[in-house]
Design a protein around this motif. Sequence first.
Motif, short mmCIF file in Angstrom:
data_model
loop_
_atom_site.label_atom_id
_atom_site.label_comp_id
_atom_site.label_asym_id
_atom_site.label_seq_id
_atom_site.Cartn_x
_atom_site.Cartn_y
_atom_site.Cartn_z
N GLU A 131 2.05 1.16 -6.31
CA GLU A 131 1.85 0.66 -4.94
C GLU A 131 3.04 0.94 -4.03
N LYS A 160 4.70 8.93 -4.58
CA LYS A 160 4.00 7.65 -4.70
C LYS A 160 3.97 7.20 -6.15
N ASP A 212 1.32 9.05 3.96
CA ASP A 212 2.51 9.81 3.54
C ASP A 212 3.74 9.27 4.26
N ILE A 247 0.86 -1.19 0.00
CA ILE A 247 0.00 0.00 0.00
C ILE A 247 0.89 1.23 0.00
N ASN A 248 0.33 2.36 -0.43
CA ASN A 248 1.07 3.63 -0.32
C ASN A 248 0.12 4.79 -0.06
N ASP A 249 -0.95 4.51 0.68
CA ASP A 249 -1.89 5.59 1.02
C ASP A 249 -1.30 6.58 2.02
#
Length: 695
Positions: free
Chosen positions: A573, A570, A551, A547-549
Amino acid sequence: MNSVFQSSASLWWLPAIIAFGVGVVYVLYFYKANKTGLSKFQLFLLASVRFLTIFIIGILLLIPVIKTLNHRVEKSIIVFAQDQSKSLVLTKDSNYYRNSYPKQVDQMVHALGSQFEVKTIQFGEQTDSLAWGFNQTETNFENLFSLFINQSIQGNIGALIIASDGIVNRGISPIYAASNLAFPIYTLALGDTQSVKGMAIRQIEYNKVTFKGNRFPVAVSVSANDMLGENIEVEIYHNHNKLNTQALPVDSKNYFKKLNFQLDADSTGINDYSVRLLSKNSLDANPANNEQHFYIEVNENQKKILLLYNGQHPDISVFQHHIESNQAYRLEKFEASRFADAIVKYDLIILYQLPSKANYLDNLLPQIKKVEKPILFVIGQQTSVMAFNNLKTALQIGQNKELYNEVVPLFNKNFNLFHATFENSSFENFPPLQVPFGSFNEVPAGSCLFYQKIERINTSNPLWFFAESDNIRYGFIAGEGLWKWYLTEYFQNSNHAITNELVLKTIQYLTSNNRKEPLVIEIPLVMDQQKPILFNAKLYNASDELINDPDLLIDVLDEKGNVYPYQFQKSEETYFINIGNLPVGIYKFQARVRLGDELLKREGKFIVQESMIEHNGLVADHQLLYTLANEHSGQMYFPNQWNKLTENILKNNQIKPKIISERQFIDLIQFKWIFIVLLSLLSLEWFLRKYWGTI
């Protein structure tokens, strides 16, 4: 320009169109002409307008096109490539190259521009448009020639002018790299072919990783020019503390000596070592060569690797060479039928062409799975595909007959298990591997390093990939023949960098902790000062999904305690950031991200070092430049021969402009004026009939 009228339908329809138009006009205006009350002139005028309207519409129904043939003259392109490496300004002529030389280049470019199109580029560690500076830290002719081979520079290339000192320290041989270029190459021989007085550290050989308590070797190669009868002291320091000193009496004009030191690995982590040369009686012309740093990572324990094989094969030697070159690993290899030791003491098991037709490993494989040890399978002609499929691994091969394909690797840019420094172009001239002929199951894109390319056809069949099942990591190499890559790479590049990276990074991934850390930061340990600092990062949720939601933030700290904060960008992913160039030094980083209610942190170090490769060789290689020009119908010139170089290129009858013929097809229906004519004709006919009272 030549124009020709054509139609997609047969022109034999023209008589039918004319006949139809005449028939319509006759019925409309002449069949009962005496009842209309119009004069012959009026009837013929209306008939002509109606016939012309029908004829134009009929022509348009034939889908007519106009074919045009245009000829244009394309000037020949002269490419001027300037070597922008530091070595040119580390000699006594540095003022000339910084001041007068660029003006002379401009004059030559202006003179050639009267007859040709001239493009100016620079090369060194990378190629780009020309910008004077002489600040490149490497010289790579291969990158220059790849611009033409890959058609990054297109057009009617008439000639290439290379201005360089001929010193090459990266890439394959320029003679080999330029072998497929079909245009003349002229060379401008720069630099100084005479050696200067001084001493230099030519090379430091060492293992980048060792273990606490070990004694590790360091080999230092030292050269000296014109210092006969003098003494050189070679000193080794660890964190600025002197460890060892050796004295060298210089006994020849062109002196070279290789010294061997044994050092103790006392402290874990990244250790800074340096080599210094001292001479009391000599003034060195290039003192930057007299000190170099190198860095060694000291770890606690070695990882043990077991390589089992069915029968001897050259690939086994390739694995052995690369694994034993890294002190982080200790390799033991056995013929599978003779192995009787405990599996549990090994960190990785390589099964080379096993299970085989002679040995299904019925007893050994259950032991490996029981102790949850990672496995690397290498498939080959000794492998029993049926027995391998029965293992029910992530790779299944459907094979009806025992046949093999010749397969070249197709690098997967979506691979994300570790960072790869190579690209597809790295494998262009590599020989193929022998891979079982049959159907292959698809694998997740992120875990497949190479797909199979068969006879220039890209496929989705996996060639080199990874999987994880029941807490065990697996690696799969679906073909044999790595020894051919090993030899080919050395022939082309005089090193084994690609095969070394493939083998060691595969082993590093398989032997790393199977449990995914939620936050992973990737950065090389040591980087050159001139290259940008690139971080990659991965964040996993509780289900081990990327995931990379949130920060992701990172602080970079220099040796003085200054803090430089950044935020990752970002990408799909994962995360990445390019923080640009940093001064030489040892840096720490602290990354942090909030995943739910938990604050995750990761810390580490990296080193930025000055690249000394351009300092190590300052004697120009004009023989290389002469050979390069001679083999490509050109000539070598010197900076005092600008006029002669320019004149010879201008008078070269082989550098000719090219006449380009361009065909263009234009549909007649695209011309708006035709519809305006049709509308005008219909309007005129209606107006005349209305005016003369026939409607």
